[in-house]
Design a protein around this motif. Structure first.
Motif: not given
Length: 398
Positions: A55-67, A321-328
């Protein structure tokens, strides 16, 4: 670091800061993505850490961060990967930080709850406020998790006028009284010392007198086997790269007196000049300018932000922007996350309904990993502002 290097740093970071503004506009499909299927979040912890999960990558996907963001490695949460001191700040208005300190206590050497203020009420009279936030039960729980952890609440010099400072600076009795009161407070409340935030209040004035006060305070705390950590602003001013409010001169005078310096290497950008939170070349410069000969590097706690910033592209507004709103925001807009190699930060763009284009700079596993590697290379510790604002899987890296 020479003047030419500093000029190059200034020019390159200025370019990086505004580059996202020039990179095209959002496609029409971006605005519609929010209506698609709901993205999943893992609720269970993992047997593997974020590195082993790729998961420590330069090209993360939004869906993977959410997951993955809540899924830290439960098997290794007591193991440390970072060798220097780790200070974690906690704020009463962000309760999740209290849980993080208990869960990952072994990964920290210092925990600083943002609880206290000292007010001057007259000649040799000082009042401490904020003790209603001090939670003895929580402190006991944290110490149970980690035997070596030190709890060092932050203390602000609240409501002090220039005259208050002048009066204290001009009287050894006042300095003595303040020092004695702080030692008594620590002993009565079972604190291990204090993080003191005062340097920026006087601008560049009265530095000799302030150094005298801080040295005396440090001596009194050390005599009582208590820690003294000083919060300091960046040694290199953002964007201009001029010397900051706390330079090598002040550092050299205080380095032998304090236990650690909590260096604020974040808040590089602002609403009127949107951009990165903490460009990596600037972070390096802030440490190297303070201590070019690596004499006291282990006392510097390089600042990491676990919050981000959400900017209007017009430069008219910006807010944390905090973690919770970032995920939202990721769930709603499913943006493409972009890596900026030079500043070593990710950002993404999205469009607010009738609010125009926005850009969000928020830390990721990759950006944090690179800053931890820089701290290891430079021989510093780290300080994190603050534990309730990040994503749970960040702590796999520490």
């Amino acid at each position: 670091m020479g003047k030419n290097t500093m000029r190059l740093l200034c020019a390159s970071l200025s370019l990086a800061m505004v580059s996202w503004l020039a990179e095209g506009t959002l496609s029409k499909t971006d605005a519609k993505k929010g209506a698609t299927k709901k993205l999943e979040e893992k609720k269970l912890h993992s047997d593997k850490n974020v590195q082993d999960r790729g998961l420590v990558v330069v090209d993360p996907k939004a869906k993977d961060i959410i997951l993955e963001h809540k899924s830290y490695c439960s098997k290794k949460m007591k193991e440390r990967h970072f060798s220097g001191d780790v200070l974690g700040y906690i704020t009463p208005w962000n309760n999740h930080g209290y849980d993080i300190a208990k869960i990952f206590g072994n990964k920290f050497t210092l925990i600083s709850p943002v609880w206290l203020q000292v007010k001057r009420r007259g000649k040799e009279r000082f009042q401490f406020t904020g003790l209603h936030d001090a939670d003895q039960g929580w402190m006991k729980d944290v110490r149970k998790t980690s035997k070596n952890i030190k709890i060092v609440p932050r203390i602000l010099f609240d409501g002090w006028t220039y005259q208050d400072f002048e009066s204290v600076f001009g009287s050894e009795d006042e300095i003595e009284e303040l020092s004695k009161n702080m030692v008594l407070l620590a002993k009565n409340e079972n604190f291990d010392g204090f993080v003191v935030e005062v340097w920026s209040q006087l601008g560049n004035q009265k530095q000799t007198e302030l150094i005298h006060l801080l040295t005396h305070l440090s001596e009194a705390l050390h005599e009582a086997q208590l820690k003294f950590i000083l919060v300091i602003p960046p040694a290199v001013a953002a964007v201009t790269n001029q010397p900051g409010m706390f330079t090598k001169r002040e550092f050299d005078q205080l380095a032998s007196a304090v236990d650690s310096f909590s260096l604020m290497t974040y808040d590089y950008s602002a609403p009127h000049r949107p951009g990165p939170n903490s460009p990596l070349p600037w972070v390096r410069a802030c440490v190297e300018v303070l201590d070019p000969d690596s004499k006291w590097r282990n006392k510097i706690l390089l600042g990491l932000n676990f919050y981000g910033m959400d900017y209007s592209a017009l430069g008219t507004s910006g807010e944390p922007i905090l973690g919770s709103r970032y995920i939202e925001t990721l769930k709603e807009h499913k943006p493409k996350i972009v890596w900026d190699e030079q500043i070593a930060e990710h950002y993404f763009e999205y469009k607010k309904n009738k609010g125009g284009k926005h850009a969000v700079f928020y830390p990721t596993l990759k950006s944090i990993q690179l800053r931890l590697e820089l701290a290891e290379e430079l021989g510093t510790g780290i300080s994190i502002w603050e534990l309730g604002q990040g994503l749970d899987y960040f702590y796999d890296l520490l």
